[in-house]
Design an enzyme around this catalytic site. Structure first.
Site, PDB file in Angstrom:
ATOM      1  N   GLU A  72       4.406  -8.363  -2.410  1.00  0.00           N
ATOM      2  CA  GLU A  72       4.266  -9.951  -2.514  1.00  0.00           C
ATOM      3  C   GLU A  72       3.029 -10.334  -2.967  1.00  0.00           C
ATOM      4  OE1 GLU A  72       4.001  -8.136  -0.017  1.00  0.00           O
ATOM      5  OE2 GLU A  72       2.886  -8.975   1.532  1.00  0.00           O
ATOM      6  N   CYS A  77       5.150  -3.252   4.859  1.00  0.00           N
ATOM      7  CA  CYS A  77       3.889  -2.771   5.807  1.00  0.00           C
ATOM      8  C   CYS A  77       4.174  -3.067   7.133  1.00  0.00           C
ATOM      9  CB  CYS A  77       2.626  -3.801   5.336  1.00  0.00           C
ATOM     10  SG  CYS A  77       0.968  -2.875   5.789  1.00  0.00           S
ATOM     11  N   HIS A  88       2.077  -3.892  -0.783  1.00  0.00           N
ATOM     12  CA  HIS A  88       2.437  -5.182  -0.576  1.00  0.00           C
ATOM     13  C   HIS A  88       2.924  -5.812  -2.058  1.00  0.00           C
ATOM     14  CE1 HIS A  88       1.134  -6.302   3.443  1.00  0.00           C
ATOM     15  NE2 HIS A  88       0.400  -5.143   3.408  1.00  0.00           N
TER      16      HIS A  88
HETATM   17  N1  LIG Z   1      -0.974  -5.325   6.052  1.00  0.00           N
HETATM   18  C1  LIG Z   1      -0.177  -5.018   7.261  1.00  0.00           C
HETATM   19  O1  LIG Z   1       0.949  -5.540   7.385  1.00  0.00           O
HETATM   20  C2  LIG Z   1      -1.022  -4.488   8.360  1.00  0.00           C
HETATM   21  C3  LIG Z   1       0.189  -3.675   9.049  1.00  0.00           C
HETATM   22  C4  LIG Z   1      -0.510  -3.037  10.340  1.00  0.00           C
HETATM   23  N2  LIG Z   1      -0.579  -3.980  11.226  1.00  0.00           N
HETATM   24  C5  LIG Z   1      -1.562  -2.220  10.258  1.00  0.00           C
HETATM   25  O2  LIG Z   1      -2.544  -2.550  10.069  1.00  0.00           O
HETATM   26  O3  LIG Z   1      -1.365  -1.034  10.007  1.00  0.00           O
END
Ligand SMILES: NC(=O)CC[C@H](N)C(=O)O
Length: 224
Positions: A197, A86, A195
């Site tokens: 994790e 992400c 994600h």
């Molecule tokens: N969950 C995250 O890593 C968010 C990633 C990024 N800051 C976004 O909102 O797109």
């Protein structure tokens, strides 16, 4: 035991979960602060999710200049496995370790949901535990997850099999070609918006599919 570094930038959010996932999957997590000038001898690096530097300028645009990124870029060039999750994927694109960019979701809202993905490339350091074409469910949560690249780059990614994951069951953000994650040609650097994790424990679900990423890198490192 395999040692996997997890970088914390100011504003990182999922570094603790990434370290926990590493541990649950049998490796030793190593916390790396963003201004470190060496990687502490780790075998692989994860750039976690979050809002590094408050997402100011563009997501990942400031984190790219953190001192540790000089080391990450050099290590990636030597073949060290690097996974960007992400915000970490956004940092990898800003650092030019991966091509393209992540821009605001087409619906202009933050999207948070359990997302089905298809594994398109199961030959990378982070995806070899999956079967080609396997469908997995991984949590997605971001505001700027729409993958964009010019036509030429997109054709190269598709032609060389560098799309690692594709959204199935609906494109959540307008990503070109439903791209959820990509790899570099060598297969050691992988970035994706969902994600893994957060998908390593029965208690929190929605699947254990995230474990595959950590098992993959263990298997990859055992071979080198
Ligand atoms: N969950 C995250 O890593 C968010 C990633 C990024 N800051 C976004 O909102 O797109």
């Amino acid at each position: 035991m395999t040692r996997i570094g997890v970088v914390t930038f100011p504003g990182s959010l999922d570094d603790q979960d990434a370290r926990r996932a590493v541990e649950l999957c049998g490796a030793e997590p190593v916390a790396l602060w963003h201004d470190a000038v060496d990687l502490g001898g780790v075998d692989a690096v994860i750039l976690p999710g979050g809002f590094s530097y408050g997402d100011y300028l563009r997501c990942g645009a400031i984190a790219r200049f953190s001192p540790i990124m000089t080391e990450v870029v050099a290590a990636a060039g030597r073949g060290m496995p690097v996974l960007g999750i992400c915000n970490g994927f956004q940092v990898l694109c800003e650092s030019h370790l991966l091509p393209g960019a992540l821009v605001r979701n087409d619906r202009l809202t933050f999207v948070c949901r359990d997302q089905k993905l298809r594994v398109e490339n199961n030959t990378t350091a982070w995806t070899n535990d999956f079967a080609a074409g396997q469908e997995i469910t991984i949590v997605l949560k971001n505001g700027e997850g729409s993958y964009m690249a010019d036509d030429e780059t997109l054709a190269r990614l598709e032609g060389e099999g560098l799309v690692a994951f594709r959204y199935v069951g609906g494109n959540p953000n307008g990503s070109r070609n439903d791209i959820a994650g990509i790899t570099n040609p060598r297969g050691n650097v992988v970035g994706l918006m969902p994600h893994p994790e957060h998908n390593v424990e029965e208690l929190t679900g929605p699947s254990l599919d995230g474990q595959g990423f950590f098992r993959s890198v263990e298997a990859f490192l055992a071979r080198v």
